[in-house]
Design a protein around this motif. Sequence first.
Motif, PDB file in Angstrom:
ATOM      1  N   GLY A  25       0.798  -1.222   0.000  1.00 20.91           N
ATOM      2  CA  GLY A  25       0.000   0.000   0.000  1.00 20.91           C
ATOM      3  C   GLY A  25       0.829   1.269   0.000  1.00 20.91           C
ATOM      4  N   ILE A  28      -0.898   6.883   3.233  1.00 17.88           N
ATOM      5  CA  ILE A  28      -0.056   7.687   4.138  1.00 17.88           C
ATOM      6  C   ILE A  28       0.829   6.776   4.992  1.00 17.88           C
ATOM      7  CG2 ILE A  28      -1.738   7.928   6.060  1.00 17.88           C
ATOM      8  CD1 ILE A  28      -0.366  11.116   5.168  1.00 17.88           C
ATOM      9  N   SER A  29       0.326   5.556   5.322  1.00 13.98           N
ATOM     10  CA  SER A  29       1.132   4.645   6.150  1.00 13.98           C
ATOM     11  C   SER A  29       2.296   4.064   5.346  1.00 13.98           C
ATOM     12  CB  SER A  29       0.282   3.490   6.692  1.00 13.98           C
ATOM     13  OG  SER A  29      -0.785   3.955   7.449  1.00 13.98           O
ATOM     14  N   GLU A  50       1.200  -1.390  -4.793  1.00 18.07           N
ATOM     15  CA  GLU A  50      -0.030  -0.597  -4.621  1.00 18.07           C
ATOM     16  C   GLU A  50      -0.998  -0.961  -5.750  1.00 18.07           C
ATOM     17  OE1 GLU A  50      -1.642   1.802  -2.528  1.00 18.07           O
ATOM     18  OE2 GLU A  50      -3.090   1.291  -4.088  1.00 18.07           O
ATOM     19  N   SER A  51      -2.217  -1.318  -5.380  1.00 12.62           N
ATOM     20  CA  SER A  51      -3.150  -1.756  -6.420  1.00 12.62           C
ATOM     21  C   SER A  51      -3.695  -0.590  -7.248  1.00 12.62           C
ATOM     22  CB  SER A  51      -4.298  -2.570  -5.819  1.00 12.62           C
ATOM     23  OG  SER A  51      -4.981  -1.789  -4.890  1.00 12.62           O
ATOM     24  N   GLY A  57      -3.873   6.395  -1.221  1.00 10.52           N
ATOM     25  CA  GLY A  57      -4.799   5.540  -0.474  1.00 10.52           C
ATOM     26  C   GLY A  57      -6.141   6.225  -0.308  1.00 10.52           C
ATOM     27  N   THR A  58      -6.543   6.421   0.936  1.00 13.31           N
ATOM     28  CA  THR A  58      -7.809   7.080   1.281  1.00 13.31           C
ATOM     29  C   THR A  58      -7.997   8.385   0.518  1.00 13.31           C
ATOM     30  OG1 THR A  58      -7.777   6.131   3.477  1.00 13.31           O
ATOM     31  CG2 THR A  58      -8.950   8.222   3.253  1.00 13.31           C
ATOM     32  N   ASP A  70     -10.280  15.363   8.907  1.00  6.99           N
ATOM     33  CA  ASP A  70     -10.877  16.006  10.080  1.00  6.99           C
ATOM     34  C   ASP A  70      -9.859  16.086  11.220  1.00  6.99           C
ATOM     35  OD1 ASP A  70     -11.034  13.474  11.113  1.00  6.99           O
ATOM     36  OD2 ASP A  70     -13.194  13.279  10.875  1.00  6.99           O
ATOM     37  N   SER A  71      -8.684  15.488  11.005  1.00 11.69           N
ATOM     38  CA  SER A  71      -7.571  15.736  11.931  1.00 11.69           C
ATOM     39  C   SER A  71      -6.805  16.953  11.423  1.00 11.69           C
ATOM     40  CB  SER A  71      -6.544  14.612  11.880  1.00 11.69           C
ATOM     41  OG  SER A  71      -7.024  13.430  12.379  1.00 11.69           O
ATOM     42  N   PHE A  76      -1.543  14.760  11.665  1.00 10.76           N
ATOM     43  CA  PHE A  76      -1.784  13.747  10.635  1.00 10.76           C
ATOM     44  C   PHE A  76      -0.601  13.699   9.665  1.00 10.76           C
ATOM     45  CE2 PHE A  76      -3.710  11.946   6.772  1.00 10.76           C
ATOM     46  CZ  PHE A  76      -4.243  10.786   7.304  1.00 10.76           C
ATOM     47  N   ILE A 117      -2.104  -7.276  -4.657  1.00  4.69           N
ATOM     48  CA  ILE A 117      -1.628  -8.535  -4.065  1.00  4.69           C
ATOM     49  C   ILE A 117      -2.827  -9.427  -3.790  1.00  4.69           C
ATOM     50  CG2 ILE A 117      -0.366  -9.569  -2.142  1.00  4.69           C
ATOM     51  CD1 ILE A 117       0.993  -6.851  -1.773  1.00  4.69           C
ATOM     52  N   HIS A 158     -11.365  -0.543  -0.489  1.00  6.00           N
ATOM     53  CA  HIS A 158     -11.383   0.672  -1.303  1.00  6.00           C
ATOM     54  C   HIS A 158     -12.367   0.568  -2.458  1.00  6.00           C
ATOM     55  CE1 HIS A 158      -8.018   3.186   0.282  1.00  6.00           C
ATOM     56  NE2 HIS A 158      -7.912   2.077   0.999  1.00  6.00           N
ATOM     57  N   ARG A 307     -15.415   8.717  17.035  1.00  2.40           N
ATOM     58  CA  ARG A 307     -14.575   9.848  16.639  1.00  2.40           C
ATOM     59  C   ARG A 307     -15.421  11.124  16.562  1.00  2.40           C
ATOM     60  NH1 ARG A 307      -9.801   9.099  13.426  1.00  2.40           N
ATOM     61  NH2 ARG A 307      -9.106  11.103  12.666  1.00  2.40           N
ATOM     62  N   GLY A 365      -6.135  -6.452   3.507  1.00  2.22           N
ATOM     63  CA  GLY A 365      -6.234  -6.051   2.098  1.00  2.22           C
ATOM     64  C   GLY A 365      -6.816  -7.128   1.195  1.00  2.22           C
ATOM     65  N   TRP A 406      -4.098   9.101  12.777  1.00  2.00           N
ATOM     66  CA  TRP A 406      -3.641   7.769  12.375  1.00  2.00           C
ATOM     67  C   TRP A 406      -2.114   7.712  12.234  1.00  2.00           C
ATOM     68  CZ3 TRP A 406      -6.545   3.391  11.029  1.00  2.00           C
ATOM     69  CH2 TRP A 406      -5.905   2.435  10.260  1.00  2.00           C
TER      70      TRP A 406
HETATM   71  C1  LIG Z   1     -12.876  10.214   4.072  1.00  2.00           C
HETATM   72  C2  LIG Z   1     -11.919   9.848   5.158  1.00  2.00           C
HETATM   73  C3  LIG Z   1     -11.343  10.826   5.954  1.00  2.00           C
HETATM   74  C4  LIG Z   1     -10.448  10.458   6.955  1.00  2.00           C
HETATM   75  N1  LIG Z   1      -9.898  11.455   7.708  1.00  2.00           N
HETATM   76  C5  LIG Z   1      -9.012  11.115   8.660  1.00  2.00           C
HETATM   77  C6  LIG Z   1      -8.384  12.128   9.437  1.00  2.00           C
HETATM   78  O1  LIG Z   1      -8.643  13.310   9.282  1.00  2.00           O
HETATM   79  N2  LIG Z   1      -7.520  11.744  10.389  1.00  2.00           N
HETATM   80  C7  LIG Z   1      -7.210  10.448  10.617  1.00  2.00           C
HETATM   81  O2  LIG Z   1      -6.402  10.163  11.489  1.00  2.00           O
HETATM   82  N3  LIG Z   1      -7.772   9.467   9.880  1.00  2.00           N
HETATM   83  C8  LIG Z   1      -8.656   9.770   8.915  1.00  2.00           C
HETATM   84  N4  LIG Z   1      -9.236   8.777   8.176  1.00  2.00           N
HETATM   85  C9  LIG Z   1      -8.830   7.402   8.384  1.00  2.00           C
HETATM   86  C10 LIG Z   1      -7.795   7.104   7.263  1.00  2.00           C
HETATM   87  O3  LIG Z   1      -8.215   6.048   6.497  1.00  2.00           O
HETATM   88  C11 LIG Z   1      -6.435   6.921   7.816  1.00  2.00           C
HETATM   89  O4  LIG Z   1      -6.097   7.983   8.622  1.00  2.00           O
HETATM   90  C12 LIG Z   1      -5.315   6.820   6.783  1.00  2.00           C
HETATM   91  O5  LIG Z   1      -5.493   7.612   5.651  1.00  2.00           O
HETATM   92  C13 LIG Z   1      -5.116   5.414   6.438  1.00  2.00           C
HETATM   93  O6  LIG Z   1      -3.933   5.354   5.731  1.00  2.00           O
HETATM   94  P1  LIG Z   1      -3.298   3.987   5.309  1.00  2.00           P
HETATM   95  O7  LIG Z   1      -2.167   4.298   4.423  1.00  2.00           O
HETATM   96  O8  LIG Z   1      -3.027   3.154   6.519  1.00  2.00           O
HETATM   97  O9  LIG Z   1      -4.472   3.219   4.536  1.00  2.00           O
HETATM   98  P2  LIG Z   1      -5.242   3.628   3.218  1.00  2.00           P
HETATM   99  O10 LIG Z   1      -5.352   5.074   3.056  1.00  2.00           O
HETATM  100  O11 LIG Z   1      -6.493   2.809   3.247  1.00  2.00           O
HETATM  101  O12 LIG Z   1      -4.283   3.109   2.061  1.00  2.00           O
HETATM  102  C14 LIG Z   1      -4.050   1.741   1.878  1.00  2.00           C
HETATM  103  C15 LIG Z   1      -3.498   1.504   0.485  1.00  2.00           C
HETATM  104  O13 LIG Z   1      -3.212   0.116   0.370  1.00  2.00           O
HETATM  105  C16 LIG Z   1      -3.645  -0.326  -0.886  1.00  2.00           C
HETATM  106  N5  LIG Z   1      -3.976  -1.747  -0.813  1.00  2.00           N
HETATM  107  C17 LIG Z   1      -4.906  -2.348  -0.018  1.00  2.00           C
HETATM  108  N6  LIG Z   1      -4.946  -3.667  -0.256  1.00  2.00           N
HETATM  109  C18 LIG Z   1      -4.023  -3.916  -1.211  1.00  2.00           C
HETATM  110  C19 LIG Z   1      -3.620  -5.107  -1.888  1.00  2.00           C
HETATM  111  N7  LIG Z   1      -4.179  -6.291  -1.624  1.00  2.00           N
HETATM  112  N8  LIG Z   1      -2.655  -5.009  -2.825  1.00  2.00           N
HETATM  113  C20 LIG Z   1      -2.070  -3.805  -3.107  1.00  2.00           C
HETATM  114  N9  LIG Z   1      -2.433  -2.651  -2.514  1.00  2.00           N
HETATM  115  C21 LIG Z   1      -3.395  -2.713  -1.576  1.00  2.00           C
HETATM  116  C22 LIG Z   1      -4.872   0.522  -1.173  1.00  2.00           C
HETATM  117  O14 LIG Z   1      -5.134   0.583  -2.560  1.00  2.00           O
HETATM  118  C23 LIG Z   1      -4.490   1.867  -0.589  1.00  2.00           C
HETATM  119  O15 LIG Z   1      -3.892   2.695  -1.525  1.00  2.00           O
HETATM  120  C24 LIG Z   1     -10.129   9.102   7.181  1.00  2.00           C
HETATM  121  C25 LIG Z   1     -10.726   8.122   6.386  1.00  2.00           C
HETATM  122  C26 LIG Z   1     -11.608   8.486   5.382  1.00  2.00           C
HETATM  123  C27 LIG Z   1     -12.202   7.414   4.536  1.00  2.00           C
END
Ligand SMILES: Cc1cc2nc3c(=O)[nH]c(=O)nc-3n(C[C@H](O)[C@H](O)[C@H](O)COP(=O)(O)OP(=O)(O)OC[C@H]3O[C@@H](n4cnc5c(N)ncnc54)[C@H](O)[C@@H]3O)c2cc1C
Length: 501
Positions: A25, A28-29, A50-51, A57-58, A70-71, A76, A117, A158, A307, A365, A406
């Motif tokens: 992925g 942001i993580s 990354e798919s 991501g989000t 909203d953070s 963030f 994946i 997603h 939240r 995922g 997060w």
């Molecule tokens: C609209 C919205 C607003 C938000 N606002 C906040 C905020 O303000 N503050 C906060 O703390 N949190 C917020 N969140 C929670 C937010 O999801 C997380 O904070 C953070 O963006 C998650 O990041 P991430 O990289 O862990 O996961 P994601 O953003 O979900 O990214 C994961 C990535 O992994 C990829 N992936 C998944 N499975 C696979 C696979 N099998 N093969 C290849 N790639 C894969 C996906 O395509 C994606 O690009 C919000 C969520 C949403 C939906």
Amino acid sequence: MNVMTAVRAASSSKAAEHFDVLIVGAGISGIGSAYHLTQQLPDKSFVILESQESFGGTWLTHKYPGIRSDSDLHTFGYRFKPWVGPPIATSEEIKSYMGEVIADNDFGKHICYKHRIERASWSSATNLWTIEAVRTDSGEPVNFTANFLWMCQGYYRHSKGYTPQWPDMDKFKGRVVHPQLWPEDIELADKKVVVIGSGATAATLIPAIAGKCAHVTMLQRSPTYFRVGRNAIELAETLRQLQVKEEWIHEIVRRKILFEQDAFTRRCLAEPEQVKKELISQITAVLGPDYDVEKHFTPTYRPWRQRIAFVPDADLFLGIKSGKASVVTDEIERFTEKGILLKSGQEVPADIVVTATGFDLCVLGDIAVTIDGKPLNFGDTVTYRGMMFTGVPNMVWVFGYFRASWTLRTDLVADFVCRLLGHMKAKGAKKVVPALRPEDHNMPLLSWIDPENFNPGYMMRNMNLLPKRGDKPEWQHSQDYWAEKDEIPAIDLDDAAFVYD
Ligand SMILES: Cc1cc2nc3c(=O)[nH]c(=O)nc-3n(C[C@H](O)[C@H](O)[C@H](O)COP(=O)(O)OP(=O)(O)OC[C@H]3O[C@@H](n4cnc5c(N)ncnc54)[C@H](O)[C@@H]3O)c2cc1C
């Protein structure tokens, strides 16, 4: 043999590319984790799969009008890259911030986009993960091997959101849209829009479309808490006037925000009624004494169990005050041809219904994981601090915070992974797997999160898919940044909970 089987067979004969670390992925993580890996263990080879077609991501998936955090972005954002804009940011601003991290660190060459994946198999014979991915553009299978899997795939699917099924939805003549799959062709002008839901998504979307459609109604079963404030941080503005370096401003403002959030959380627990009164009075101040704040904005649960969405510059409430938006608090009986019939008998007319009803929880995922040939049932494992899982070797999942940003946890987990990988190297270990210690065997095994502590719908619907939690700090994700910022760096990597080989 069908075409896909033939292509798979042809590809599996190609040597799989090997990396020390495979990051799942580019959200942001994933990008933050890559940064820490390159800084702390520059010799490790890594790839990010990354798919989707790009990073974010989000912030890439969600394209509905008004999409924003909203953070605040001071917390963030990563601890290593100053945030220089207003605290609440649009998805474009967040993507451009992440894009700078990718460009500054030359991560482009490490990311394989459009690689979904599908399977990950651990072999104790080789101490390796084999990762089977598929190119989403060509359908071509691509295999990798890796010593360590760094799961940054988030927690929800997603490809689709969660839409409950209400009676007679098929009779509705208008359009039903989930915000996660916002259609490019949707025409809002002169349309009556009903948004079902009252969480952060609804609170963001409604002010963004209020002036663009005939009317927008927020239809909620029950009220939610909101915080109202200016989209600015005075301390940051002052420090900027004083020409303090952005690195310092970022750090000082982060500390201030985290200090205040900690104090707020404590107050929510110590004096929930007082906090409730204060939150609601912010809304009354905008909507005026004649508005039925009791009915529409006074939740029955105590603050912080879900939240609390931040409403910058009170835009949602100003939309309601102007008459362009309104709130209905009631339950849905059924859909009609022209809208939604409520249990009270009222019918809310609609041309477009937006189901801001949440996520579809997705663990790992949607990757089919096997350990030595046995399919992994993630719900049967016990989590080590919400990062690792009993019986699952060489894998960490970044599952952030709900009550704090997060990304604070992305940074902390990354430090832990780098320390763990360094420790394994020093010990000459190829494998690490968490295991319950003798003293843990009678420990009660509970659901991933305590519903009394935090209970959003997407978790409650699917808790059985998530790993179990114990009743000791090391066997749970406490959701407490303020404790973990000290606890995670202090983890004893030689504790019996880590079994090395
Ligand atoms: C609209 C919205 C607003 C938000 N606002 C906040 C905020 O303000 N503050 C906060 O703390 N949190 C917020 N969140 C929670 C937010 O999801 C997380 O904070 C953070 O963006 C998650 O990041 P991430 O990289 O862990 O996961 P994601 O953003 O979900 O990214 C994961 C990535 O992994 C990829 N992936 C998944 N499975 C696979 C696979 N099998 N093969 C290849 N790639 C894969 C996906 O395509 C994606 O690009 C919000 C969520 C949403 C939906």
